[in-house]
Design an enzyme around this catalytic site. Structure first.
Site, mmCIF file in Angstrom:
data_model
loop_
_atom_site.group_PDB
_atom_site.id
_atom_site.type_symbol
_atom_site.label_atom_id
_atom_site.label_comp_id
_atom_site.label_asym_id
_atom_site.label_seq_id
_atom_site.Cartn_x
_atom_site.Cartn_y
_atom_site.Cartn_z
ATOM 1 N N LYS A 151 0.838 -1.184 0.000
ATOM 2 C CA LYS A 151 0.000 0.000 0.000
ATOM 3 C C LYS A 151 0.879 1.241 0.000
ATOM 4 O O LYS A 151 2.020 1.136 0.468
ATOM 5 C CB LYS A 151 -0.984 0.030 1.167
ATOM 6 C CG LYS A 151 -0.437 -0.363 2.540
ATOM 7 C CD LYS A 151 0.730 0.328 3.164
ATOM 8 C CE LYS A 151 0.826 1.802 3.302
ATOM 9 N NZ LYS A 151 2.096 2.242 3.933
ATOM 10 N N TYR B 248 -4.211 3.967 6.583
ATOM 11 C CA TYR B 248 -4.761 3.011 7.544
ATOM 12 C C TYR B 248 -5.913 3.623 8.347
ATOM 13 O O TYR B 248 -6.861 2.926 8.702
ATOM 14 C CB TYR B 248 -3.666 2.475 8.472
ATOM 15 C CG TYR B 248 -2.897 1.347 7.835
ATOM 16 C CD1 TYR B 248 -3.568 0.212 7.391
ATOM 17 C CD2 TYR B 248 -1.531 1.412 7.654
ATOM 18 C CE1 TYR B 248 -2.887 -0.824 6.785
ATOM 19 C CE2 TYR B 248 -0.837 0.371 7.050
ATOM 20 C CZ TYR B 248 -1.517 -0.741 6.618
ATOM 21 O OH TYR B 248 -0.845 -1.775 6.012
HETATM 22 P P1 NDP Z 1 12.621 1.600 2.205
HETATM 23 O O1 NDP Z 1 13.142 2.898 1.752
HETATM 24 O O2 NDP Z 1 13.168 1.032 3.459
HETATM 25 O O3 NDP Z 1 12.855 0.494 1.071
HETATM 26 C C1 NDP Z 1 12.507 0.698 -0.254
HETATM 27 C C2 NDP Z 1 13.438 -0.133 -1.123
HETATM 28 O O4 NDP Z 1 13.019 0.046 -2.467
HETATM 29 C C3 NDP Z 1 14.908 0.301 -1.082
HETATM 30 O O5 NDP Z 1 15.638 -0.306 -0.069
HETATM 31 C C4 NDP Z 1 15.391 -0.141 -2.451
HETATM 32 O O6 NDP Z 1 15.675 -1.526 -2.402
HETATM 33 C C5 NDP Z 1 14.152 0.000 -3.313
HETATM 34 N N1 NDP Z 1 14.183 1.217 -4.152
HETATM 35 C C6 NDP Z 1 14.165 1.197 -5.507
HETATM 36 N N2 NDP Z 1 14.203 2.434 -6.003
HETATM 37 C C7 NDP Z 1 14.255 3.287 -4.956
HETATM 38 C C8 NDP Z 1 14.319 4.698 -4.863
HETATM 39 N N3 NDP Z 1 14.334 5.482 -5.961
HETATM 40 N N4 NDP Z 1 14.377 5.243 -3.627
HETATM 41 C C9 NDP Z 1 14.349 4.464 -2.526
HETATM 42 N N5 NDP Z 1 14.289 3.117 -2.568
HETATM 43 C C10 NDP Z 1 14.242 2.502 -3.776
HETATM 44 O O7 NDP Z 1 11.024 1.725 2.277
HETATM 45 P P2 NDP Z 1 9.994 0.809 3.063
HETATM 46 O O8 NDP Z 1 10.468 -0.583 3.065
HETATM 47 O O9 NDP Z 1 9.679 1.435 4.344
HETATM 48 O O10 NDP Z 1 8.675 0.935 2.133
HETATM 49 C C11 NDP Z 1 8.534 0.202 0.930
HETATM 50 C C12 NDP Z 1 7.041 0.020 0.588
HETATM 51 O O11 NDP Z 1 6.420 -0.699 1.633
HETATM 52 C C13 NDP Z 1 6.263 1.316 0.447
HETATM 53 O O12 NDP Z 1 5.296 1.160 -0.567
HETATM 54 C C14 NDP Z 1 5.549 1.473 1.771
HETATM 55 O O13 NDP Z 1 4.336 2.202 1.666
HETATM 56 C C15 NDP Z 1 5.299 0.017 2.113
HETATM 57 N N6 NDP Z 1 5.194 -0.183 3.562
HETATM 58 C C16 NDP Z 1 4.110 -0.859 4.037
HETATM 59 C C17 NDP Z 1 3.944 -1.043 5.375
HETATM 60 C C18 NDP Z 1 2.745 -1.791 5.873
HETATM 61 O O14 NDP Z 1 2.467 -1.718 7.073
HETATM 62 N N7 NDP Z 1 2.040 -2.528 5.025
HETATM 63 C C19 NDP Z 1 4.895 -0.511 6.349
HETATM 64 C C20 NDP Z 1 6.048 0.132 5.740
HETATM 65 C C21 NDP Z 1 6.174 0.295 4.390
HETATM 66 P P3 NDP Z 1 17.032 -2.130 -3.055
HETATM 67 O O15 NDP Z 1 18.171 -1.438 -2.390
HETATM 68 O O16 NDP Z 1 16.931 -3.572 -2.751
HETATM 69 O O17 NDP Z 1 16.944 -1.854 -4.525
#
Ligand code: NDP
Length: 413
Positions: free
Chosen positions: A167, A256
């Site tokens: 989401k 949420y």
């Molecule tokens: P993070 O920033 O921790 O991770 C995102 C990952 O996406 C990065 O580590 C990277 O992985 C990849 N990525 C690719 N392109 C980009 C970019 N341009 N900028 C930043 N990161 C990029 O975010 P979150 O894990 O917190 O969030 C990711 C998703 O999960 C979002 O959609 C968020 O809304 C969702 N989420 C859902 C939650 C829930 O409760 N359901 C809770 C938290 C987040 P790599 O280095 O491997 O390429």
């Protein structure tokens, strides 16, 4: 949309979607849009990031439990994937991590080794299309910044894979519609990862409200608040970038509170008013809102007040006040530590077991959908519905007037 929205549409030229117009009308990011000429998701690219803080990798590889286990490619190895979802695959009956997609080769190697993902099932974003030929992958789980969800979902469908997407589904309703159409064309399933629909307290709250345990609902109040600090928490950097995060807190965790208002009342709103705040001279809010508050009126007469912010002391609550009682959820929608109390004719505190089952049960639902065509509790249509409501909230804030809605969440013209 009213005249202000339409004139902004002309101003931003290539704006392709209502969300862009709604955001521009709301004042946030409107100038940014004008400068970049980009629509939501238009100019963003996937890039690798460093290993997030606090990651504890498994000491031995995880094995599928069943022959018919669904193989997932996890797309984006960030904080939520590594610290919450990936460790929970071991608790799912029918799901395993079959492949990884990441822009950080070192992280890909370390995480792949720890989870037992074969070296030839570790993909870069450049080689994402190659998942099509990998029969170990049944589905992708998209955990990228929100502005990248639509692109990676549509490409996964084109590769013949099912899609579990984090989401918010996307940053505008046109992208959500594109994702749904791509899934239908490919005859593949689509689920939005709204884990709270699998969390015991929230499930019980839905059941209690359905049987009117607090009477007829008069008010719902939700707060999803925190104070963002991108300097010390790297995962928050993209969250203040409009192209990746839309308007900010509402798409991130305010969604949420919006969800709770809908599943607690069991209704769709018919009218919305809203206010946004974007302070000047605070670099955190150059592109996104600091705070969004909205009022939703439902056909029954129930009114929901939703507050969400990136610049407030923390809170995560959902309160319902009915004509004979109240339901108090605090914290309401987190990963764990839920507390829930019913007051009125049947007062009691609820202790409903471990909230962290929500992660694995969500996976189980999607794997059952992939294997047995089971009904998906949180389908793409729900994600689209919510993004339409977010667009309506921004339109209401931007115009300062009441936005009226059709039962499917579309704004009435
Ligand atoms: P993070 O920033 O921790 O991770 C995102 C990952 O996406 C990065 O580590 C990277 O992985 C990849 N990525 C690719 N392109 C980009 C970019 N341009 N900028 C930043 N990161 C990029 O975010 P979150 O894990 O917190 O969030 C990711 C998703 O999960 C979002 O959609 C968020 O809304 C969702 N989420 C859902 C939650 C829930 O409760 N359901 C809770 C938290 C987040 P790599 O280095 O491997 O390429």
């Amino acid at each position: 949309m009213d005249g202000a929205g339409i004139s902004r549409r002309g101003f931003i030229g290539q704006a392709r979607d209502t969300a862009v117009v709604a955001l521009a009308a709301a004042g946030a990011a409107g100038s940014v849009l004008a400068q970049t000429g980009g629509g939501a998701g238009g100019s963003v690219v996937a890039r690798g990031r460093p290993m997030p803080d606090g990651v504890s990798l498994p000491s031995s590889p995880l094995r599928p439990k069943r022959q018919d286990s669904v193989g997932y490619a996890v797309v984006g190895l960030g904080d939520y994937a590594l610290n919450q979802m990936m460790p929970r695959f071991s608790r799912s009956e029918r799901s395993h991590i079959a492949a990884l997609v990441s822009g950080n080769p070192e992280k890909l190697r370390r995480v792949g080794d720890a989870y037992g993902v074969p070296a030839d099932a570790r993909y870069s974003y450049e080689h994402y299309e190659r998942i099509a030929a990998d029969t170990r992958i049944d589905a992708v789980y998209i955990v990228l910044p929100s502005g990248l969800h639509a692109e990676y979902a549509v490409r996964a469908f084109a590769a013949g894979k099912h899609v579990l997407c984090e989401k918010p589904m996307a940053l505008n309703s046109a992208d959500c519609e594109r994702m749904i159409a791509a899934g239908e064309r490919a005859n593949r399933r689509l689920m939005i990862a709204y884990r709270v629909h699998f969390e015991p307290h929230n499930m019980e709250a839905m059941a209690l409200m359905r049987r009117q345990a607090a009477g007829n609902i008069r008010f719902v109040r939700t707060e999803q608040l925190s104070r963002t600090d991108p300097k010390s928490r790297p995962a928050e950097n993209w969250r203040i970038d409009r192209a990746l995060a839309g308007g900010g807190p509402l798409e991130d965790f305010g969604i949420y509170g919006l969800q709770a208002a809908l599943y607690l009342t069991g209704e769709m709103p018919e009218a919305i008013t809203a206010t946004t705040f974007q302070p000047r001279n605070d670099p955190r809010f150059a592109q996104v809102f600091a705070s969004v508050a909205s009022h939703l009126r439902f056909p029954s007469g129930a009114i929901a007040q939703l507050m969400t912010s990136y610049d407030s002391d923390g809170s995560n609550i959902a309160h319902v006040r009915g004509d004979t009682g109240a339901l108090i959820m605090d914290p309401a929608t987190g990963y764990e530590g839920h507390k829930m109390r019913l007051e009125g004719r049947e007062s009691r505190d609820f202790s409903l077991g471990d909230p962290t089952v929500q992660f694995a049960r969500q996976l189980d639902n999607f794997s059952d959908a992939v294997r047995d065509n089971a009904t998906i509790r949180t389908p793409g249509a729900m994600g689209l519905r919510d993004v339409r409501l977010i667009e309506a909230i921004y339109a209401a804030a931007g115009t300062g007037s009441v936005v009226r809605l059709s039962p499917d969440g579309r704004m009435r013209r």
